[in-house]
Design a protein around this motif. Structure first.
Motif, PDB file in Angstrom:
ATOM      1  N   GLY A  26       0.807  -1.211   0.000  1.00 14.27           N
ATOM      2  CA  GLY A  26       0.000   0.000   0.000  1.00 14.27           C
ATOM      3  C   GLY A  26       0.838   1.257   0.000  1.00 14.27           C
ATOM      4  O   GLY A  26       0.482   2.251  -0.647  1.00 14.27           O
ATOM      5  N   VAL A  30       0.856   4.872  -2.022  1.00  9.11           N
ATOM      6  CA  VAL A  30       0.901   6.175  -1.355  1.00  9.11           C
ATOM      7  C   VAL A  30       2.078   6.993  -1.876  1.00  9.11           C
ATOM      8  O   VAL A  30       1.939   8.187  -2.197  1.00  9.11           O
ATOM      9  CB  VAL A  30       1.000   6.006   0.176  1.00  9.11           C
ATOM     10  CG1 VAL A  30       1.186   7.361   0.857  1.00  9.11           C
ATOM     11  CG2 VAL A  30      -0.244   5.311   0.713  1.00  9.11           C
ATOM     12  N   PHE A  80      -5.345   5.443   0.080  1.00  9.40           N
ATOM     13  CA  PHE A  80      -4.007   5.756  -0.432  1.00  9.40           C
ATOM     14  C   PHE A  80      -3.827   7.268  -0.610  1.00  9.40           C
ATOM     15  O   PHE A  80      -2.832   7.848  -0.164  1.00  9.40           O
ATOM     16  CB  PHE A  80      -3.748   5.037  -1.757  1.00  9.40           C
ATOM     17  CG  PHE A  80      -3.772   3.530  -1.656  1.00  9.40           C
ATOM     18  CD1 PHE A  80      -3.238   2.886  -0.555  1.00  9.40           C
ATOM     19  CD2 PHE A  80      -4.341   2.757  -2.657  1.00  9.40           C
ATOM     20  CE1 PHE A  80      -3.254   1.498  -0.444  1.00  9.40           C
ATOM     21  CE2 PHE A  80      -4.364   1.378  -2.571  1.00  9.40           C
ATOM     22  CZ  PHE A  80      -3.828   0.748  -1.465  1.00  9.40           C
TER      23      PHE A  80
END
Length: 337
Positions: A26, A30, A80
């Motif tokens: 993840g 980001v 995100f």
């Protein structure tokens, strides 16, 4: 016959590694958002922003958003962009802080204000704040916007409160806890709470995650306070005694002053007023802090808040995410840098 003594295996030091592993995929998403949104047709903006963003920070706050989402079993992608917004808010405050404090080093590197100058650093901080609000608006949730915008205002209030408390030797422990609750813990709390909003979980879950983040943020800042009087610049990536020379009333100083003799208090009044800030004065300050176990007491308070953070998520079922968040709280107070 001699009995064999079996020693228990030594527990490894707490680490952020489980959380970093949990959110690694993840965080790639980001970081892609961060890289994209820090771009500008003005070359100085990405150059200055990148100087800090690429500076090796833990990215604790966006990781908390992702870990909180994992705790709740959220499988979407909204978090995100919001985690990137959280990091932009944090980075903007760091840029502004370094200008206000006149800092020379952050994470072992020259600060942006030293490399690029104060005016550019303040303006790029403003740019990153603006980018964070763009990302919030794109998400489309008024509740998320309310949580993060409120956190931004509270952080600014905390910074101003800290500024007014600077060189005020009579600052109380209660006021100092209020300052760090605002300037540090507010963003930790918001970073965690927004995960429950995007996961469409009940308010009880929002509040539990907010409490986890708030108490973790307090523990994190108290540990920073202890480190400033307990570690050297090589460990911290900043000059030891920065807080002392800036006249900041952090908890180790507050406790040492409260517990000190009349002679010691006179020293602290001179030092915090800015009249005794040399290397020998710093050595004496550290000696007084050690004499009154003020670093130890600060770390004990940090452990108390870390335990409150752990307790805040006790009702969530056992999972990899919960274990990682518990260890992150333990790491926050065990770290030396």
């Amino acid at each position: 016959m001699t009995a064999t003594v079996h020693s228990l295996p030594r527990k490894a030091e707490p680490s952020l590694a489980p959380m970093m592993s949990l959110v690694a995929e993840g965080m790639n998403s980001v970081n892609a958002v961060i890289l994209d949104r820090m771009q500008s047709r003005i070359p100085l903006i990405p150059a200055l922003a990148g100087h800090l963003i690429a500076g090796g920070g833990k990215r604790m706050r966006p990781m908390l958003t992702l870990a909180s989402a994992a705790l709740l079993g959220y499988g979407g992608a909204r978090h995100f962009k919001l985690a990137a917004a959280v990091e932009f808010i944090h980075t903007a405050t760091l840029l502004h802080d370094d200008v206000v404090d006149g800092s020379d080093l952050r994470r072992g590197k020259k600060t942006a204000n030293i490399v690029f100058g104060n005016p550019a650093t303040v303006l790029v901080g403003d740019f990153l704040f603006s980018r964070s609000f763009e990302l919030m608006v794109e998400d489309g949730s008024i509740r998320v916007l309310r949580i993060l915008s409120n956190a931004s205002a509270v952080i600014a209030e905390g910074e101003v409160d800290q500024l007014t408390a600077q060189r005020q030797v009579e600052t109380t422990e209660e006021r100092y806890l209020a300052i760090i609750s605002a300037k540090t813990a507010a963003l930790f709390a918001a970073a965690c709470r927004i995960a429950a909003v995007v996961a469409e979980r009940p308010e009880a879950d929002e509040l539990a995650l907010e409490a986890y983040g708030r108490y973790l943020g307090i523990a994190f800042q108290l540990t920073d306070d202890a480190i400033d009087y307990d570690s050297d610049a090589a460990e911290m990536g900043k000059d030891q005694g920065d807080d002392f020379r800036d006249g900041k009333m952090t908890l180790p100083v507050i406790l040492a002053y409260a517990r000190g003799s009349d002679e010691e208090r006179a020293f602290w009044r001179d030092a915090i007023a800015g009249n005794r800030t040399g290397d020998a004065d710093l050595v004496h300050a550290i000696a007084l802090i050690r004499k009154h176990d003020a670093v130890l007491a600060t770390r004990e308070r940090a452990r108390h808040y870390a335990q409150r953070a752990i307790d805040a998520i006790a009702a969530f079922p056992a999972s990899e995410a919960k274990a990682a968040m518990i260890e992150a709280a333990e790491f926050a107070v065990a770290r030396r840098f």
